[in-house]
Scaffold this motif. Structure first.
Motif, short mmCIF file in Angstrom:
data_model
loop_
_atom_site.label_atom_id
_atom_site.label_comp_id
_atom_site.label_asym_id
_atom_site.label_seq_id
_atom_site.Cartn_x
_atom_site.Cartn_y
_atom_site.Cartn_z
N GLU B 359 1.24 -1.15 -0.02
CA GLU B 359 0.04 -0.28 0.29
C GLU B 359 1.13 1.59 -0.06
OE1 GLU B 359 -3.48 0.66 -0.45
OE2 GLU B 359 -3.09 -1.93 -0.97
N SER B 360 1.29 1.01 0.47
CA SER B 360 3.09 2.43 0.53
C SER B 360 2.78 2.22 -1.64
CB SER B 360 4.61 1.77 1.07
OG SER B 360 3.89 2.28 2.34
N ASP B 363 1.06 3.92 -3.77
CA ASP B 363 0.96 5.00 -2.94
C ASP B 363 2.51 5.75 -4.57
OD1 ASP B 363 -0.48 7.27 -1.68
OD2 ASP B 363 1.20 8.68 -1.14
N GLU B 364 2.70 4.72 -4.57
CA GLU B 364 4.27 5.98 -4.47
C GLU B 364 4.58 5.99 -6.17
OE1 GLU B 364 8.07 4.38 -3.30
OE2 GLU B 364 6.82 3.69 -2.06
N HIS B 367 1.40 8.46 -7.45
CA HIS B 367 2.51 9.37 -7.49
C HIS B 367 3.00 9.79 -8.95
CE1 HIS B 367 4.22 12.45 -6.04
NE2 HIS B 367 5.61 12.87 -6.40
N PRO B 373 -4.56 8.07 -5.73
CA PRO B 373 -4.72 7.00 -5.61
C PRO B 373 -6.15 5.96 -5.28
CG PRO B 373 -3.68 8.81 -3.39
CD PRO B 373 -3.93 9.24 -4.79
N GLY B 430 -3.33 10.87 3.71
CA GLY B 430 -3.05 9.33 3.30
C GLY B 430 -4.25 8.14 3.12
N CYS B 431 -4.53 7.39 2.29
CA CYS B 431 -5.39 6.66 2.37
C CYS B 431 -4.84 5.26 2.10
CB CYS B 431 -6.10 6.75 2.11
SG CYS B 431 -6.38 6.63 -0.64
N ALA B 432 -5.01 4.26 1.83
CA ALA B 432 -4.45 2.49 2.15
C ALA B 432 -5.35 1.17 1.87
CB ALA B 432 -3.16 2.42 2.63
N ASN B 733 2.26 7.37 3.72
CA ASN B 733 1.34 7.72 2.57
C ASN B 733 1.15 9.64 2.83
OD1 ASN B 733 1.71 5.35 1.74
ND2 ASN B 733 0.07 5.09 0.93
N HIS B 737 2.80 13.26 1.76
CA HIS B 737 2.01 13.78 1.39
C HIS B 737 2.28 15.26 1.76
CE1 HIS B 737 -1.99 16.23 1.08
NE2 HIS B 737 -1.94 16.13 0.56
N ARG B 742 9.54 10.29 2.09
CA ARG B 742 8.56 9.00 1.62
C ARG B 742 9.90 8.72 2.40
NH1 ARG B 742 4.22 6.25 0.39
NH2 ARG B 742 3.75 7.85 -1.77
#
Lengths: 200, 754, 341
Positions: B359-360, B363-364, B367, B373, B430-432, B733, B737, B742
């Motif tokens: 999940e990281s 997000d990467e 980006h 995301p 951030g979200c996941a 995440n 932001h 990171r």
């Protein structure tokens, strides 16, 4: 619920001034018991503890913590051992109406002070204290292990005047760890109970 | 055929054990009164590798009140090591003189008092034969090998991931790490053993009553029928009390030698080495995608620390590879043997570390694609398990994202890192994704009901804070059309019918389904008797069509008779039924295995026709002080969809608690090790950080309704673990932001951002 | 915990008599005074402290728990609890840094128990000190070595350390008292005396097992904190990962006497980074006579940490400490305080 204690020394409020406030009780514990308790006779000493309005006479190892005295010698197992080193708050009891940690209190040093445990919080008729009911109503616990300490801490938090805002409650309840993460519901419970609690 | 589950479940119900818990009346294992106990204290190793050369006990034995000291020399032959959940070997304690890890039990002092036992333990002098230990990754002397694949964990692979990655239009390739963590339930690890002739009773907080019973019996060479385990309340477990650990058998032996109950309350720091933990991981993740965001390549590798003898690993690639549609998948997992205690289950064992990387990485990738995301997840959402090709029984992932995003106000986010602030505080959103497989196990239960409608349900399930008592009461009362208040539930005792281990978030599904089955048996017997009885208003009706509702037995046309009348036709007294349930997909012998203490489970990835998971989405706001870099989390919105919710009140608590565990994994928790000596150094609750009340955000939990009649008859998915999963990544995440930095190594602390 | 004789001291002379062998300068003296017990009982359970005699001085609280504000300054009784002083309106108004240092420390339960005297004598949290199963700890076993220097030293000191010990002083109040020129009132077998607070704790100086300059039998009876223009414009900033109930990663006590934008006098203490309660006259000197802005604040913090020595795990401390002090200085400058006292 709390009986007045005749083993406490004279009030020193006059000496310290009105602002002495919270600490007056603890400051004034001039003992009426023997001044010396030896490590002789296997290290056991006689002591009298006033718990939930009743006197209890014990003959235990001088090293016994108040928490172990409650749990292992008086079957008052509502006070919980979570760390035994002052880091979790599960053993919180009220001593002279203040919240303190029974794990870091030597039982012998607690003589002459009024101790309230979770077992002494409900009314004599078994009616739950408003804080206990509020914890149930808000599901303010999961496993329940930290709960007795949370509830006693919460009762004191309200009595101290530290339950005005959410932020205040959160800060002043931070000495009681809850691994299940019931914290937001503990805050809700305190907000429910604070208006229903009488003073003192 | 199950009733409409919405009719049975979904009413918020306060815990039936609430009064016991708020009054101190609830007895946890070490609260159980036993007559005249002696007190045990563990002596643990101060080195991590070598041998006990000798123990000098004179000073300890001279302490007034000391009764006995157990060592390898005097009791080592009396017990076998406990069986491991994975069936493999593990470290030993008194069975040999070998030292496998720091804090290993090497002697046990028993004394008249807690105080004497502690003093004597401190006076035991140990002559070690020490060897240089290996602490963790990169330590000299560690052994690295591929993990052993199993039926539950097969290193998912598909297509040609390497080629697809090389050809990908957009890719990310990064390394992540997660730290050692300890469960640290607030209840310490305790054991009290009492013998009555040949019968042994063990009071110990446990997630596996029959497993503990069977394992200890085997260790001691006893008939399991002679062993009873009791654990009516458990002060938090989170996986730490699932397996059988070494202390229990030794305390039983101590009690036998003394002919007297023996009580052990291990210290907080001993808890870090006499039980299990979540091992540190290192992970490599590479994702390839086309410009529109569709994944084309998925590569996920993990390395996990374990003890020297054990191959224990969690292999979370088995979950991550199924998260998103992708034609090319390559995964691998390695174990790294060091001089450590054997790790074990800790809340969402595979998903917590492995979903952090995925999940990281998502997000990467978002980006890198300059894509929202959430939209990246939407583009790659799938109704088909990409590894097995089977359909998900249900998957409400994007509904969770959309509802949580709306509640959170995600549309107000400026995607540019470092663009949002409030005074001195940098703000990040951030979200996941959250996910957890839906598992269910076999179970048995006994149910008795009186003509007055009083119900008693008995089963050896486990109240570890999940509201298990209340789940059982709700299921029984509502299925029988009776009252929760009239229902008594007994759990946590191996003299009751067996239930599989309370792990893998199976408890509610497992217990509700077996209790429902018992109720269904009651209904069937009452209905068959009523429809056959000319005196009954239900005479002649189809027995299968009758339902127990509102204190009556009711037909489809509205004809009914009171419960008491229906029951008294079957028995003059109490009706008792014993139900056993082997969920669909169980292996042959699953129920028989229960009585041997085996903890079988049908896993979300092990079903014949479907893959079963629950899904969710986390949104978090972090604030980072621009100067001193403390990280605070004022706001969380998490949405979950997990089938039937038995009790929304306690379910909310579990989701919320899980989300807080996720925050804690992101920002606080890490067990630190002295690398030279391979010894833990922050093994206490002041230095091993878990959140306090003041850390906790405004946290909103949304439950997205979902019906799933394939997971199990009652449509219940597990909820105990999903809450933690992905939150660590959501925080990372959000930190990216807020700051543009990171962080791929947990936990993220002020010092990470200086 | 080793067996001990428990005694109660009803008054100061009894305390001095019973405590004649306290030797509090030594970490492991055979006689220990017990007040709140939050440090002593903890370390006795861990087998770090092994007194044979415990002298409970809590009865002295009847006379030694007062808080008094006069034109000369603030007097704090040593047996006053942390919570009492933290909440005291005079302290909050006139010495906010003191109140904040107390209310940001520990938890409500611990603050209800712990006395000020005990609090300033709080022992280090160094894991190698707190666990006797580690052989080498010069503070616990003189001459045995220091495990932390090459071990886990994430929260160890960077100021005032030497090659024998890098233990960190974990307290908060002591940092403010050091900065604010406080005096310690002592009572012992040979009578009463005063000691500068900065002389209460000894520097490492190769003898980390000797922590204080207390003489045998001496009890801390109180603290005098002088009046000064800087006490009202003061604050205690504590940086930590948890929002509450955690020791400082870095902290700063700042008191400013301002003449408009210019610093007339400054008082600066640093916590979470030093071997003992740390005052930084170097940083204070940089500020005096200068306008307080980002640049001067940074110059002051550079001076404060010029002598910092790190050991790997605590490499982040000087930078975090500098940032903490800059933030504290600028925050103190903007406090809404009237300069007239």
């Amino acid at each position: 619920m709390h009986q007045s204690s005749d083993t406490r020394g004279p009030s020193r409020r006059g000496v310290m001034g009105a602002a002495a406030g919270l600490a007056a009780g603890s400051a004034a514990r001039v003992a009426a018991q023997p001044a010396v308790s030896g490590a002789e006779s296997g290290g056991h000493v006689a002591m009298r503890l006033q718990i939930n309005g009743h006197d209890h006479d014990l003959n235990v190892d001088v090293r016994t913590s108040l928490l172990d005295a409650l749990r292992e010698h008086l079957d008052l197992t509502g006070s919980k051992k979570g760390c035994d080193q002052g880091q979790c708050g599960a053993c919180t009891v009220l001593i002279d109406d203040q919240r303190e940690l029974s794990c870091l209190t030597l039982a012998i040093a607690a003589q002459g002070r009024r101790i309230t445990t979770i077992e002494g919080l409900a009314g004599a008729d078994g009616a739950l204290h408003p804080m206990q009911q509020a914890f149930i109503d808000n599901d303010a616990f999961q496993c329940g292990y930290c709960t007795p300490g949370q509830i006693l801490s919460a009762v004191a938090c309200v009595a101290e005047g530290h339950a005005t805002t959410d932020a205040d409650i959160q800060e002043h309840m931070s000495g009681n760890l809850c691994r299940c993460g019931a914290y937001p519901k503990i805050v809700l419970a305190i907000k429910q109970a604070r208006g229903q609690m009488g003073r003192g | 055929m199950p009733r409409d589950t919405a009719e049975l479940f979904g009413k918020p119900t306060p815990r039936i054990d609430g009064v016991a818990k708020v009054t101190g009346a609830a007895r946890y294992a070490s609260d159980e009164p036993v007559a005249n106990p002696a007190f045990a204290w563990l002596v643990t190793s101060a080195i991590a590798r070598g041998r006990v050369g000798g123990l000098r006990l004179d000073s300890a034995k001279a302490v007034p009140g000391v009764i006995d000291i157990l060592t390898h020399d005097n009791v080592g032959a009396l017990a076998q090591p406990p069986a491991q959940m994975d069936g493999g070997p593990t470290t030993t304690t008194l069975e040999t003189d070998q030292i496998w890890h720091d804090g290993q039990i090497i002697a046990i002092v028993v004394a008249e008092s807690f105080e004497a036992a502690r003093e004597a333990a401190n006076r035991v002098e140990v002559d070690y034969v020490a060897e240089p230990p290996s602490a963790t990754f990169d330590s000299p002397g560690v052994q690295v090998e591929p993990h052993k694949t199993t039926e539950d964990s097969k290193d998912p692979a598909k297509g040609d991931a390497a080629a697809a990655l090389a050809a990908a239009e957009v890719k990310i390739d990064a390394r992540y790490s997660t730290p050692t963590q300890h469960h640290n339930p607030i209840e310490l690890f305790t054991t009290t053993c009492v013998w009555d002739g040949p019968h042994l009773t063990i009071y110990e907080g446990s997630q596996a009553m029959w497993g503990l019973k069977a394992n200890v019996a085997k260790q001691l060479g006893m008939d399991p029928a002679m062993v009873r385990t009791i654990s009516r309340f458990v002060g938090g477990a989170f996986g730490s009390r699932g397996g059988t650990t070494s202390r229990t058998a030794w305390i039983a032996i101590a009690a036998k030698r003394l002919g007297r109950p023996v009580k052990l309350v291990a210290t907080r720091d001993q808890g870090f080495t006499i039980a299990t933990y979540r091992a540190e991981t290192r992970q490599h993740l590479a994702l390839g995608a086309s410009r529109d965001g569709k994944l084309t390549a998925f590569v996920h590798e993990g390395w996990e620390v374990t003890s020297r003898p054990s191959g224990y690993n969690v292999a979370g690639v088995d979950t991550t590879a199924r998260m998103y549609a992708c034609p090319n998948i390559a995964t691998a997992v390695h174990v790294v043997h060091a001089d450590r205690n054997t790790p074990g289950f800790m809340r969402a064992p595979p998903e917590t570390p492995y979903m952090f990387a995925l999940e990281s990485g998502m997000d990467e990738l978002a980006h890198a694609l300059n894509m929202d995301p959430i939209e990246l997840r939407r583009v790659n959402d799938t109704k088909i398990d990409p590894v097995s090709g089977k359909p998900f029984s249900s998957r409400s992932l994007m509904a969770c994202f959309d509802q949580a995003a709306a509640k959170f106000g995600w549309s107000g986010r400026n995607p540019k890192p470092g663009s949002m602030r409030d005074g001195d505080w940098l703000i990040g959103w951030g979200c996941a994704t959250a996910t957890y497989p839906t598992n269910i196990g076999p179970a048995a239960a006994r149910l008795a009901v009186t003509p007055e409608g009083k119900v008693t349900v008995q089963l050896a399930a486990h109240e570890i804070g999940t509201g298990a008592y209340t789940v059982v009461a709700i299921t029984a009362a509502r299925s029988l059309g009776l009252k929760v208040d009239d229902t008594t539930v007994m759990l946590g005792d191996s003299s009751l019918p067996p239930v599989t281990v309370a792990g893998g978030s199976n408890n509610a599904a497992t217990t509700a389904n077996v209790v429902y089955k018992a109720c269904e048996e009651v209904r069937r017997r009452l209905a068959e008797a009523a429809t056959a009885d000319p005196a009954s208003p239900l005479h002649g009706a189809d027995a299968a069509s009758l339902q127990l509702k509102g204190g009556t037995l009711m037909g489809p046309t509205g004809a009914s008779e009171p419960f008491k009348a229906a029951l008294s036709r079957v028995t003059g007294g109490v009706l008792e039924v014993h139900a056993e349930n082997a969920p669909q997909g169980s292996k042959p012998g699953a129920v028989a295995g229960l009585y041997e203490g085996k903890s079988a489970m049908v896993r979300g990835t092990g079903r014949e026709n479907v893959t079963t998971f629950a899904f969710g989405a986390h949104f978090v706001e972090v604030r980072v002080h621009e100067r001193t870099r403390e990280i605070r989390t004022p706001r969380v919105v998490s949405a979950f969809s997990a089938g039937t919710i038995v009790n929304p009140m306690t379910a909310h608590s579990q989701f919320m608690g899980g989300a807080l565990w996720g925050l804690s994994a992101a920002l606080f928790e890490a067990t630190e090790i002295d690398r030279k000596t391979a010894r833990y150094v922050n093994h206490n609750l002041a230095d091993y950080l878990i959140p306090v009340n003041a850390d906790v955000p405004d946290i909103q939990v949304l439950v997205v309704p979902e019906e799933d009649d394939q997971v199990n008859p009652l449509g219940i998915k597990g909820i105990g673990e999903i809450g933690i999963v992905g939150m660590n990544a959501a925080v990372a995440n959000a930190v990216f932001h807020a700051t543009g930095t990171r962080i791929r190594d947990l936990p993220i602390r002020a010092e990470s951002l200086l | 915990m080793r067996p001990f004789t428990y005694e109660r001291a009803g008054d100061l002379s009894e305390a001095s008599r019973l405590g004649a062998n306290t030797g509090q300068g030594q970490t492991d003296a055979p006689v220990q005074f017990l007040a709140g017990g939050t440090t002593l009982v903890d370390l006795m359970k861990l087998d770090v402290l092994r007194p044979t005699r415990v002298v409970d001085i809590s009865p002295l609280g009847a006379d030694l728990a007062g808080v008094a504000l006069t034109s000369r300054g603030l007097h704090l009784g040593a047996l006053a609890t942390m919570s009492k002083v933290a909440e005291h309106p005079d302290v909050r108004r006139a010495y906010p840094a003191i109140a904040e240092s107390l209310s940001l420390a520990a938890s409500d339960q611990l603050r209800n128990m712990a006395s000020l005297g005990g609090n300033v004598l709080q022992r280090t949290r160094c894991p190698y000190y707190r666990d006797p199963s580690w052989e080498a700890c010069n503070k616990r076993r003189p001459g045995s070595g220091c495990t932390a220097i090459q071990g886990y030293n994430h929260n160890h000191a960077v100021l005032g350390v030497d090659e024998n010990c890098i233990a960190q002083y974990p307290g908060d109040l002591g940092v403010v008292l050091a900065a604010f020129d406080a005096e310690v009132e002592l009572s012992g077998p040979s009578g009463a005396r005063l000691l500068a607070f900065t002389s209460l704790h000894r520097p490492a100086d190769g003898e980390p097992h000797l922590e204080t300059n207390l003489r045998p039998g001496e009890v801390i009876t109180g603290f005098n904190v002088p009046a000064g223009a800087w006490t009202r414009r003061s604050l205690y900033l504590k940086v930590r990962d948890r929002s509450s109930y955690e020791f400082a990663l870095a902290s700063a006590a700042v008191g400013l006497d301002m003449d408009g934008e210019t610093v007339r006098q400054a008082r600066i203490g640093l916590g979470g980074v030093a071997y003992r309660p740390w005052r930084s006259p170097e940083a204070e000197a940089v500020l005096v006579g200068k306008p307080l802005d980002e640049a001067t604040a940074k110059a002051a913090t550079d001076a404060a940490f010029a002598g910092a020595v790190t050991h790997g795990g605590n490499d982040f401390k000087p930078e975090l400490g500098r940032r903490t002090l800059v933030r504290a200085l600028l925050q103190a400058q903007s406090l809404p305080v009237s300069e007239a006292s």
